[in-house]
Design a protein around this motif. Structure first.
Motif, mmCIF file in Angstrom:
data_model
loop_
_atom_site.group_PDB
_atom_site.id
_atom_site.type_symbol
_atom_site.label_atom_id
_atom_site.label_comp_id
_atom_site.label_asym_id
_atom_site.label_seq_id
_atom_site.Cartn_x
_atom_site.Cartn_y
_atom_site.Cartn_z
ATOM 1 N N ASP A 1 0.413 30.399 -27.058
ATOM 2 C CA ASP A 1 0.725 29.013 -26.704
ATOM 3 C C ASP A 1 -0.020 28.621 -25.438
ATOM 4 O O ASP A 1 -0.338 29.478 -24.598
ATOM 5 N N TYR B 1 -1.374 17.615 -25.432
ATOM 6 C CA TYR B 1 -1.629 18.701 -24.488
ATOM 7 C C TYR B 1 -1.601 18.146 -23.071
ATOM 8 O O TYR B 1 -2.431 17.317 -22.697
ATOM 9 N N ALA C 1 -6.571 25.793 -25.983
ATOM 10 C CA ALA C 1 -6.067 25.830 -27.361
ATOM 11 C C ALA C 1 -7.228 25.925 -28.347
ATOM 12 O O ALA C 1 -7.190 26.710 -29.304
ATOM 13 N N LEU D 1 -5.675 28.070 -31.065
ATOM 14 C CA LEU D 1 -4.275 27.642 -30.994
ATOM 15 C C LEU D 1 -4.123 26.143 -31.226
ATOM 16 O O LEU D 1 -2.995 25.644 -31.261
ATOM 17 N N TYR D 2 -5.235 25.459 -31.388
ATOM 18 C CA TYR D 2 -5.199 23.995 -31.410
ATOM 19 C C TYR D 2 -4.425 23.458 -32.615
ATOM 20 O O TYR D 2 -4.600 23.907 -33.740
#
Length: 306
Positions: free
Chosen positions: A223, A242, A230, A235-236
């Motif tokens: 995370d 964000y 990310a 992780l995006y």
């Protein structure tokens, strides 16, 4: 040919009847794998259950038998429509054992009453296994609760002490292999201030904004609040905002390890903190990356203190 079709239909109906397939008012289907006494549960009674449920990848999220403590709820006269778990339990009787699936999105919306975690596939389903072992009145429940609390406290202290020792050893071995020297706290936290900040450290009651990147000792990321990180670390999530996480220090909005770590920082400070599982999620799994008893590592920056 006609007789064969009739025979096949009869067999199918017989198998379905033996499986004990039922349906809740909201249309959730469940199978009764063992029948109990058939007595309906009165409103106000306490239901004691063995409960196991797992996600679509067969990762167990909770297993009351493994934990050593039953799940207990008080049955109400009516249950919220759409809450598959309560609807199924409402239709059970003492001694029943059932199996059923619930779509992940509906489970979190109607049962857990919280947003679907980013790590959970919205098209997947969770599998539940419930065995109803007892139905108690208030007096019986009070006695059981006293016994469970004492047992739970003793087991928790023993388990946490043992796990903390394992976690600290794992963290220290990791830091030694990397030739890194970290500061320690009495709780077991290890941390490194990578950039000093200014002013006093954050205190309980203050509002703060924090950027972070979370990962495990094995380097797996799980995370971040930073869009570039990310995208860099796979992780995006499209549509997720964000930005620095805003929270009130000491309000228990985050794991204990974070609460302690934040108060080791001042405005502008950057820190890498190693959090034992006992100060994180303990023996609870959190998605695909964070398994039970995982040590968590965070690169943190305290952006603002109010």
């Amino acid at each position: 040919m006609k007789n064969s079709l009739i025979a096949l239909l009869f067999v199918s109906l017989f198998v379905a009847a033996c499986s004990g397939s039922k349906e809740t008012p909201s249309g959730y289907k469940f199978n009764v794998v063992r029948k109990g006494d058939g007595v309906k549960i009165d409103s106000g009674k306490f239901v004691v259950m063995n409960l196991l449920f797992m996600d679509g990848k067969d990762s167990v999220w909770n297993d009351s038998k493994k934990n050593g403590f039953p799940a207990v709820i008080q049955m109400q006269g009516t249950v919220p429509k759409g809450d598959a778990v309560l609807e199924v339990i409402k239709m059970m009787s003492k001694g029943d054992s059932v199996v059923f699936k619930v779509p992940a999105k509906k489970l979190f919306e109607n049962t857990f009453r919280q947003p679907l975690p980013f790590s959970v596939d919205s098209t997947s389903s969770f599998t539940f296994q419930i065995g109803l072992s007892a139905v108690l009145n208030q007096e019986e429940m009070n006695k059981l609760q006293t016994e469970l609390v004492a047992k739970q406290n003793e087991k928790m202290l023993q388990d946490q002490k043992a796990q903390l020792g394992k976690d600290i050893t794992a963290i220290d071995d990791f830091l030694k292999a990397k030739n890194v020297t970290a500061q320690t706290t009495t709780s077991g936290l290890r941390y490194i201030i990578t950039k000093p900040g200014t002013g006093e450290n954050a205190k309980a009651g203050q509002q703060v904004k924090i950027d972070y990147l979370g990962y495990l000792l094995n380097g797996k990321y799980f995370d971040t609040s930073i869009e570039s990180e990310a995208k860099k670390n796979n992780l995006y999530t499209q549509g997720r905002p964000y930005s620095p996480l805003e929270l009130t220090v000491g309000a228990q909005q985050v794991i204990p390890g974070w609460e302690e770590a934040i108060q080791l920082m001042n405005k502008g400070a950057k820190m890498t903190v190693y959090i034992p599982s006992t100060l994180a999620y303990g023996n609870q799994r959190r998605g695909d990356v964070i398994a039970e008893n995982s040590v968590l590592v965070f690169d943190m920056e305290l952006i603002e203190v109010k």
